[in-house]
Design a protein around this motif. Structure first.
Motif: not given
Length: 380
Positions: A315-339
């Motif tokens: 319990t409490g383990t956090v894993f990351r989903l790369r590139g599944k976050g919010i797009p960068v405003l007026n830029g390129r790329g996306r953030g990550d999602q943390y579960v």
């Protein structure tokens, strides 16, 4: 000055100060630091420029919003200030004091400082129009198009903004000769002082309308409701403002229209929360999945994705989903999602299940629970 100070610090107000508080603070500082009161004082002159510069930004909602977000970097230093207006001189205070320095220093000396040339009849920019727009979490993430209905002041189509009935023209005011201001001289302890005030005959318009337009009644503007298409950029965050130039209230005397300032309000999501471009969520898993591992279907703003969790996940383990976050405003790329994983403890077990679970627990022994052993096995 070597380094620019924070504009709020310059005026001595909090960041959330109202327009009235900012204006009141500016008036007080301008009175105390005006160069005419301190001839030859270079330090006072620089301080007055700094106060003027701070007010010009913080008194304009659009410039203030940019400054709050980006600080001094929001403006081009080579232009001398926001919009390239510059802060080198001490004139151009008609918007602040109503009639040049005569009004503000009239309270002190009973007259006014000369030199102000505020012409009320000149072109004046229209006021900004402010609205709020509610959008969903996903619309903020990926952008969207919205229609908003606003009421604004527009140029009268019948008289084209002149205020005169069709086929007629206004008369130039004989009192101020079209300037909208008259000059008054007054003796003070400092000698003769000149001040400019609004022309009493034309009330600052510089002209007199004898036959007003029947549609706008001589105002030159009418109130209309308009539907405006708005493009919401991907990656916008809650509370940020979009500016549509020229979509605000109509200007006066041929001046440009103000801007439409749209503050975006993002509705909370039932699963996701956001911090910048990062997205966070919690995933409940079963006791069996935690022990044996398995494949989970994790919800993302793009839809569900599969993720394999290892055996012995805690319990409490956090894993990351790369590139599944919010797009960068007026830029390129996306953030990550943390579960964050949370193990859901089973409830309402029957007798057989409880007995089976006890036997299973007894078969494990203490060696399979390191944290439990280390905590409860400590000596007092």
């Amino acid at each position: 000055m070597a380094e620019k100070r924070d504009y709020y610090e310059v005026l001595g107000v909090e960041k959330g100060a109202s327009e009235d508080e900012i204006k009141k603070a500016y008036r007080k500082l301008a009175k105390a630091n005006h160069p005419d009161l301190h001839p030859g004082d270079k330090e006072c002159e620089e301080r007055f420029k700094e106060i003027n510069e701070a007010y010009e930004v913080l008194s304009d909602p659009d410039k203030r919003a940019k400054y709050d977000q980006f600080g001094h970097a929001a403006f081009d230093p080579s232009a001398g200030g926001p919009g390239g207006a510059g802060f080198g001189g001490f004139g151009g205070f008609g918007d602040i004091f109503g009639g040049g320095f005569g009004d503000i220093f009239g309270d002190i000396f009973g007259g006014g400082f000369g030199g102000g040339q505020t012409q009320r009849s000149g072109p004046r920019r229209g006021e900004n129009l402010r609205v709020r727009l509610n959008i969903t979490f996903e619309e903020a993430a990926f952008g969207c198009e919205k229609e908003i209905n606003v009421g604004r002041v527009e140029q009268c189509p019948d008289c084209k903004g002149t205020g005169c009935a069709p086929g007629t023209t206004p008369e130039v005011c004989t009192e101020c000769h079209g300037t909208g201001t008259v000059t008054q001289a007054q003796r003070t302890p400092f000698g003769m002082m000149q001040s400019q005030t609004v022309c009493p005959k034309c009330r600052g318009k510089g002209q007199i309308i004898h036959q007003p337009c029947p549609d706008c009644r001589g105002a030159g503007v009418v109130r209309k409701r308009r539907t405006i298409q708005v493009n919401i950029p991907a990656g916008i965050d809650n509370g940020q403002t979009i500016s549509l130039r020229g979509q605000g209230h109509s200007g006066k005397n041929g001046g440009p229209a103000g801007d439409l300032l749209i503050t975006v309000m993002v509705r909370p999501h039932e699963i996701f929360r956001r911090d910048g471009t990062a997205v966070f969520c919690e995933a409940p898993i079963t006791f069996t999945q935690a022990v044996l591992g398995g494949t989970l279907e994790i919800p993302t703003i793009d839809g569900k994705v599969k993720y394999d969790i290892p055996e012995g996940t805690q319990t409490g383990t956090v894993f990351r989903l790369r590139g599944k976050g919010i797009p960068v405003l007026n830029g390129r790329g996306r953030g990550d999602q943390y579960v964050t994983v949370n193990i859901e403890t089973p409830r309402n077990l029957n007798r057989e299940q409880k007995e089976a679970l006890k036997k299973f627990s007894e078969s494990l022994g203490e060696g399979n629970y390191e944290k439990h052993k280390n905590f409860f096995g400590k000596k007092k």
